[in-house]
Design a protein around this motif. Structure first.
Motif, PDB file in Angstrom:
ATOM      1  N   GLU A 136       0.814  -1.213   0.000  1.00  0.00           N
ATOM      2  CA  GLU A 136       0.000   0.000   0.000  1.00  0.00           C
ATOM      3  C   GLU A 136       0.849   1.265   0.000  1.00  0.00           C
ATOM      4  OE1 GLU A 136      -3.499   2.068   2.707  1.00  0.00           O
ATOM      5  OE2 GLU A 136      -3.278  -0.107   2.652  1.00  0.00           O
ATOM      6  N   GLU A 137       1.998   1.241   0.674  1.00  0.00           N
ATOM      7  CA  GLU A 137       2.811   2.444   0.795  1.00  0.00           C
ATOM      8  C   GLU A 137       3.942   2.499  -0.221  1.00  0.00           C
ATOM      9  OE1 GLU A 137       3.584   3.893   4.763  1.00  0.00           O
ATOM     10  OE2 GLU A 137       2.189   2.422   5.612  1.00  0.00           O
ATOM     11  N   GLY A 138       3.944   1.562  -1.162  1.00  0.00           N
ATOM     12  CA  GLY A 138       4.895   1.630  -2.263  1.00  0.00           C
ATOM     13  C   GLY A 138       6.337   1.420  -1.859  1.00  0.00           C
ATOM     14  N   VAL A 139       6.582   0.522  -0.912  1.00  0.00           N
ATOM     15  CA  VAL A 139       7.939   0.278  -0.408  1.00  0.00           C
ATOM     16  C   VAL A 139       8.552  -0.913  -1.141  1.00  0.00           C
ATOM     17  CG1 VAL A 139       9.269  -0.447   1.612  1.00  0.00           C
ATOM     18  CG2 VAL A 139       7.470   1.279   1.842  1.00  0.00           C
ATOM     19  N   ASP A 140       9.778  -0.738  -1.622  1.00  0.00           N
ATOM     20  CA  ASP A 140      10.485  -1.821  -2.300  1.00  0.00           C
ATOM     21  C   ASP A 140      11.229  -2.724  -1.321  1.00  0.00           C
ATOM     22  OD1 ASP A 140       9.986  -1.023  -5.114  1.00  0.00           O
ATOM     23  OD2 ASP A 140      11.127   0.757  -4.541  1.00  0.00           O
ATOM     24  N   VAL A 141      11.878  -2.108  -0.318  1.00  0.00           N
ATOM     25  CA  VAL A 141      12.695  -2.853   0.640  1.00  0.00           C
ATOM     26  C   VAL A 141      12.371  -2.348   2.044  1.00  0.00           C
ATOM     27  CG1 VAL A 141      15.022  -3.498   1.370  1.00  0.00           C
ATOM     28  CG2 VAL A 141      14.548  -3.100  -1.056  1.00  0.00           C
ATOM     29  N   ALA A 142      12.161  -3.267   2.975  1.00  0.00           N
ATOM     30  CA  ALA A 142      11.898  -2.892   4.369  1.00  0.00           C
ATOM     31  C   ALA A 142      12.898  -3.585   5.274  1.00  0.00           C
ATOM     32  CB  ALA A 142      10.473  -3.263   4.778  1.00  0.00           C
ATOM     33  N   VAL A 143      13.456  -2.824   6.220  1.00  0.00           N
ATOM     34  CA  VAL A 143      14.255  -3.416   7.282  1.00  0.00           C
ATOM     35  C   VAL A 143      13.284  -3.793   8.390  1.00  0.00           C
ATOM     36  CG1 VAL A 143      16.094  -3.064   8.964  1.00  0.00           C
ATOM     37  CG2 VAL A 143      16.256  -2.009   6.689  1.00  0.00           C
ATOM     38  N   GLY A 152       4.690 -14.124   3.449  1.00  0.00           N
ATOM     39  CA  GLY A 152       4.668 -14.044   1.999  1.00  0.00           C
ATOM     40  C   GLY A 152       5.780 -13.206   1.420  1.00  0.00           C
ATOM     41  N   HIS A 153       6.401 -12.358   2.232  1.00  0.00           N
ATOM     42  CA  HIS A 153       7.501 -11.549   1.739  1.00  0.00           C
ATOM     43  C   HIS A 153       8.762 -12.383   1.583  1.00  0.00           C
ATOM     44  CE1 HIS A 153       4.966  -8.183   3.338  1.00  0.00           C
ATOM     45  NE2 HIS A 153       5.358  -7.666   2.201  1.00  0.00           N
ATOM     46  N   LEU A 154       9.616 -11.961   0.667  1.00  0.00           N
ATOM     47  CA  LEU A 154      10.907 -12.610   0.486  1.00  0.00           C
ATOM     48  C   LEU A 154      11.899 -11.933   1.416  1.00  0.00           C
ATOM     49  CD1 LEU A 154      10.888 -12.938  -3.394  1.00  0.00           C
ATOM     50  CD2 LEU A 154      10.192 -14.613  -1.686  1.00  0.00           C
ATOM     51  N   ALA A 155      12.541 -12.713   2.278  1.00  0.00           N
ATOM     52  CA  ALA A 155      13.350 -12.154   3.357  1.00  0.00           C
ATOM     53  C   ALA A 155      14.804 -12.582   3.240  1.00  0.00           C
ATOM     54  CB  ALA A 155      12.790 -12.585   4.710  1.00  0.00           C
ATOM     55  N   THR A 156      15.697 -11.633   3.538  1.00  0.00           N
ATOM     56  CA  THR A 156      17.133 -11.899   3.616  1.00  0.00           C
ATOM     57  C   THR A 156      17.586 -11.597   5.037  1.00  0.00           C
ATOM     58  OG1 THR A 156      17.462 -11.278   1.295  1.00  0.00           O
ATOM     59  CG2 THR A 156      19.413 -11.289   2.726  1.00  0.00           C
ATOM     60  N   LEU A 157      18.047 -12.614   5.757  1.00  0.00           N
ATOM     61  CA  LEU A 157      18.512 -12.427   7.128  1.00  0.00           C
ATOM     62  C   LEU A 157      19.873 -11.740   7.111  1.00  0.00           C
ATOM     63  CD1 LEU A 157      18.058 -13.068  10.183  1.00  0.00           C
ATOM     64  CD2 LEU A 157      19.360 -15.168   9.793  1.00  0.00           C
ATOM     65  N   VAL A 158      20.005 -10.648   7.879  1.00  0.00           N
ATOM     66  CA  VAL A 158      21.267  -9.918   7.911  1.00  0.00           C
ATOM     67  C   VAL A 158      21.896  -9.896   9.299  1.00  0.00           C
ATOM     68  CG1 VAL A 158      20.733  -8.480   5.923  1.00  0.00           C
ATOM     69  CG2 VAL A 158      20.071  -7.699   8.205  1.00  0.00           C
ATOM     70  N   GLY A 159      21.223 -10.406  10.312  1.00  0.00           N
ATOM     71  CA  GLY A 159      21.793 -10.411  11.653  1.00  0.00           C
ATOM     72  C   GLY A 159      20.718 -10.530  12.703  1.00  0.00           C
ATOM     73  N   SER A 160      21.059 -10.176  13.926  1.00  0.00           N
ATOM     74  CA  SER A 160      20.096 -10.251  15.020  1.00  0.00           C
ATOM     75  C   SER A 160      20.393  -9.184  16.058  1.00  0.00           C
ATOM     76  CB  SER A 160      20.128 -11.639  15.676  1.00  0.00           C
ATOM     77  OG  SER A 160      21.395 -11.879  16.260  1.00  0.00           O
ATOM     78  N   GLN A 161      19.412  -8.949  16.908  1.00  0.00           N
ATOM     79  CA  GLN A 161      19.523  -8.005  18.009  1.00  0.00           C
ATOM     80  C   GLN A 161      18.946  -8.648  19.267  1.00  0.00           C
ATOM     81  OE1 GLN A 161      20.380  -4.197  18.420  1.00  0.00           O
ATOM     82  NE2 GLN A 161      21.817  -5.482  17.303  1.00  0.00           N
ATOM     83  N   PRO A 267      15.643 -11.533  15.175  1.00  0.00           N
ATOM     84  CA  PRO A 267      16.227 -11.471  13.822  1.00  0.00           C
ATOM     85  C   PRO A 267      16.016 -10.122  13.152  1.00  0.00           C
ATOM     86  CG  PRO A 267      14.173 -12.706  13.800  1.00  0.00           C
ATOM     87  CD  PRO A 267      14.474 -12.422  15.249  1.00  0.00           C
ATOM     88  N   VAL A 268      16.948  -9.777  12.271  1.00  0.00           N
ATOM     89  CA  VAL A 268      16.859  -8.572  11.439  1.00  0.00           C
ATOM     90  C   VAL A 268      16.877  -9.020   9.981  1.00  0.00           C
ATOM     91  CG1 VAL A 268      17.889  -6.351  10.858  1.00  0.00           C
ATOM     92  CG2 VAL A 268      18.097  -7.238  13.197  1.00  0.00           C
ATOM     93  N   HIS A 269      15.834  -8.650   9.247  1.00  0.00           N
ATOM     94  CA  HIS A 269      15.713  -9.054   7.846  1.00  0.00           C
ATOM     95  C   HIS A 269      15.588  -7.837   6.928  1.00  0.00           C
ATOM     96  CE1 HIS A 269      14.209 -12.826   9.788  1.00  0.00           C
ATOM     97  NE2 HIS A 269      14.768 -13.407   8.748  1.00  0.00           N
ATOM     98  N   ALA A 312      11.494  -5.483  20.776  1.00  0.00           N
ATOM     99  CA  ALA A 312      10.470  -4.950  20.399  1.00  0.00           C
ATOM    100  C   ALA A 312      10.371  -4.949  19.018  1.00  0.00           C
ATOM    101  CB  ALA A 312      10.171  -3.636  20.891  1.00  0.00           C
ATOM    102  N   CYS A 313       9.609  -5.492  18.830  1.00  0.00           N
ATOM    103  CA  CYS A 313       9.939  -5.662  17.419  1.00  0.00           C
ATOM    104  C   CYS A 313       9.469  -4.444  16.641  1.00  0.00           C
ATOM    105  CB  CYS A 313       9.248  -6.893  16.832  1.00  0.00           C
ATOM    106  SG  CYS A 313       9.728  -8.422  17.616  1.00  0.00           S
ATOM    107  N   ARG A 314      10.442  -4.230  15.589  1.00  0.00           N
ATOM    108  CA  ARG A 314      10.112  -3.057  14.795  1.00  0.00           C
ATOM    109  C   ARG A 314      10.258  -3.404  13.349  1.00  0.00           C
ATOM    110  NH1 ARG A 314       9.306  -2.063  18.561  1.00  0.00           N
ATOM    111  NH2 ARG A 314      11.128  -1.373  19.619  1.00  0.00           N
TER     112      ARG A 314
END
Length: 314
Positions: A136-143, A152-161, A267-269, A312-314
């Motif tokens: 809806e908000e036209g976002v290509d990539v979300a952290v 349903g989103h395609l996710a790339t794991l980049v680390g954790s917190q 996790p951080v994706h 917290a997840c953000r």
């Protein structure tokens, strides 16, 4: 009516939330934007956008059609790229969203370096401490920091917190003991309203299990940065993600607490929405950003922060 042109206008209007802003971005007269949008709605037999004096909003039909338009336009761009040999420089718009503090500290430097390498790309970075509807908000990539609900989103794991609980030395000097989660009830706390847990802080430990405590909010804020600043001033105890308090802990302005109760990794994706193909600029940015973000995320793990004055997840 040029249907593809009208679809591109609709996508731009939806992203800009303004006819005049879309006209400026596309460098065409406002009357052309309005005419093409009206013709598109007439051809579909339904309204795509509701107009008010303050803003534009998508109708339910508009949200559904917006997804289809983006898929079609992206597929067309990919087909043209393949036919031309795929050798053209990366170009076009790129929209990225990230949590506010993480975005300022880590995503913005990565994005600026990427843009320097690809001068034909124009980017938007949305720093928001809330979960964004990417379609809806036209976002290509979300952290995304936290467990992924929208699988349903395609996710790339980049680390954790991890979450950290901390307070200023001045506050702790005059406060009751705080070595167990249950003792939080006797403390003044600073709450971050964007946290899903709200006024209940949940701790998960491999040794101690799961414990939830209702805290007393002396102050409630809507940004993690403000919560950290208030804690530094000595107002009370905060619980935020490790990267949000990293500098204050390293400098001695805040002291970590209850560490043995908070050893669960979050996790951080990097997410992209799951259309059949993604523009090459989106795929290349994800590859570029994933490599660049893995190193600082490794450095931000709580064990590296605890007991070191310099280091917290953000």
């Amino acid at each position: 009516m040029d249907k593809l042109r009208a679809m591109a206008v609709f996508v731009t209007v939806a992203r800009c939330e303004s006819l005049s802003a879309a006209a400026r971005e596309m460098d065409v007269p406002l009357t052309n934007i309005s005419r093409l949008l009206s013709q598109l709605e007439d051809s579909l037999g339904c309204a795509l956008i509701t107009r008010s004096s303050r803003r534009l909003e998508l109708t339910p039909e508009g949200r559904e059609y917006l997804t289809a338009c983006r898929l079609i336009l992206d597929d067309l761009e990919q087909a043209e790229s393949r036919l031309s040999g795929g050798i053209a420089d990366l170009s076009g718009p790129l929209t990225i969203t990230a949590p506010e503090t993480f975005g300022k500290l880590h995503v913005l430097p990565v994005l600026t370096d990427f843009l320097k390498q690809h001068p034909a790309i124009d980017a938007r970075l949305l720093l928001l401490d809330r979960r964004v509807d990417m379609i809806e908000e036209g976002v290509d990539v979300a952290v995304r920091i936290g467990a992924l609900r929208d699988s349903g989103h395609l996710a790339t794991l980049v680390g954790s917190q991890r979450m950290v609980t901390c307070a200023a030395p001045d506050y702790l000097a005059g406060a009751p003991a705080l070595s167990r989660v249950s003792q939080l009830a006797a403390h003044s706390c600073i709450c971050f309203v964007a946290q899903p847990s709200g006024l209940r802080w949940t701790y998960a430990s491999r040794r101690g299990g799961r414990k939830t405590i209702r805290v007393r909010p002396r102050l409630t804020v809507n940004s993690a940065e403000a919560a950290v600043d208030a804690a530094i001033s000595g107002l009370g105890v905060i619980r935020v993600l490790a990267y949000q308090a990293r500098h204050a802990i390293r400098s001695g302005q805040l002291v970590p607490l209850l560490e043995e109760w908070d050893d669960t990794e979050i996790p951080v994706h990097l997410l992209r929405w799951p259309h059949r193909t993604a523009p090459r600029r989106v795929k290349d940015f994800i590859s570029f950003a994933a490599e660049r973000l893995r190193e600082p995320l490794g450095e931000m793990a709580p064990p590296a922060l605890v007991g070191s004055a310099d280091g917290a997840c953000r």
